[in-house]
Design an enzyme around this catalytic site. Sequence first.
Site, PDB file in Angstrom:
ATOM      1  N   ALA A  24      31.755  38.978  41.489  1.00 54.64           N
ATOM      2  CA  ALA A  24      32.852  38.776  42.440  1.00 54.64           C
ATOM      3  C   ALA A  24      32.547  39.655  43.649  1.00 54.64           C
ATOM      4  O   ALA A  24      33.015  40.796  43.764  1.00 54.64           O
ATOM      5  CB  ALA A  24      34.176  39.166  41.805  1.00 54.64           C
TER       6      ALA A  24
ATOM      7  N   GLY B 296      38.087  46.826  46.813  1.00 53.77           N
ATOM      8  CA  GLY B 296      37.479  46.284  45.598  1.00 53.77           C
ATOM      9  C   GLY B 296      38.228  45.076  45.108  1.00 53.77           C
ATOM     10  O   GLY B 296      39.050  44.516  45.829  1.00 53.77           O
ATOM     11  N   ASN B 297      37.942  44.639  43.893  1.00 58.93           N
ATOM     12  CA  ASN B 297      38.676  43.518  43.289  1.00 58.93           C
ATOM     13  C   ASN B 297      38.771  43.718  41.780  1.00 58.93           C
ATOM     14  O   ASN B 297      38.205  44.663  41.235  1.00 58.93           O
ATOM     15  CB  ASN B 297      38.033  42.178  43.667  1.00 58.93           C
ATOM     16  CG  ASN B 297      36.632  42.036  43.117  1.00 58.93           C
ATOM     17  OD1 ASN B 297      36.431  41.956  41.911  1.00 58.93           O
ATOM     18  ND2 ASN B 297      35.638  42.036  44.010  1.00 58.93           N
ATOM     19  N   ARG B 298      39.485  42.816  41.106  1.00 56.69           N
ATOM     20  CA  ARG B 298      39.825  42.996  39.689  1.00 56.69           C
ATOM     21  C   ARG B 298      38.782  42.476  38.714  1.00 56.69           C
ATOM     22  O   ARG B 298      39.035  42.410  37.521  1.00 56.69           O
ATOM     23  CB  ARG B 298      41.158  42.320  39.382  1.00 56.69           C
ATOM     24  CG  ARG B 298      42.322  42.944  40.091  1.00 56.69           C
ATOM     25  CD  ARG B 298      43.615  42.302  39.630  1.00 56.69           C
ATOM     26  NE  ARG B 298      44.722  42.671  40.496  1.00 56.69           N
ATOM     27  CZ  ARG B 298      45.357  43.839  40.420  1.00 56.69           C
ATOM     28  NH1 ARG B 298      44.995  44.719  39.508  1.00 56.69           N
ATOM     29  NH2 ARG B 298      46.333  44.121  41.258  1.00 56.69           N
TER      30      ARG B 298
END
Length: 225
Positions: A96, A29-31
């Site tokens: 994102a 995943g990402n932030r």
Amino acid sequence: TTPGPLQGRRILITAGPTREPVDPVRYLGNRSSGRMGFAVAAAARDAGARVTLVHGPCELAVPPGVQAHAVETAAEMHAAVLEALEGTEVFIATAAVADYRPATPAAQKLKKTREDLTLELERTPDILADVARRVDGLAARPLLVGFAAETGNLREYARDKLVAKGLDLVAANRVDGGRGFGHGDNSLLCLWPDGERELPRQPKDRLARELITLIAERLQTHPAN
Ligand code: C5P
């Protein structure tokens, strides 16, 4: 009440991160918090638009009056966007999206061993670039808005993205120094083929309203109008 600058317009927005499964219990995943995209959705709604929001996993409430579709992976987001694309007048890609995903997610939970583990990653679809390809040549081509999160060379990278993906507007933000991902404040350098405007650092909800004002202006000069 006076009609807003996007009165009756159909706006499709992507927001938040995606999660790409490694196995049934793990993901890449990402932030991204989704805050910018949700704020843009609320601002577009306030400007009178009919808003569809395709979003990845976010801990945010869907703005009332916005049609939301929750997805998890880049592939799911891609499919949901294509399904909602018909009749869209403005597409705003704030999500994102993961650039890579595990090539073969394991069906069972991966067990640890004494060995190191190598994961093979494959590219995900570029949703925005694919939308740009599909709408190219349509009479009612939607206005295409992309985001660019960069740590340096903001203007140059953003201009490249505008051209490479065939966009009408790029909103570029620095993701260093307390801005961008997961933060409340942000600033945006907005570029279009023959102009640019800097939207100064401010809370994301106010910034989103300024971006929507700019998008409404750009829509006035858009060929499909
Ligand atoms: O190429 P890059 O990821 O920097 O481009 C960012 C822009 O493209 C954002 O608007 C993002 O939402 C969109 N994007 C997308 N699908 C991807 C990757 C990026 O829609 N797989």
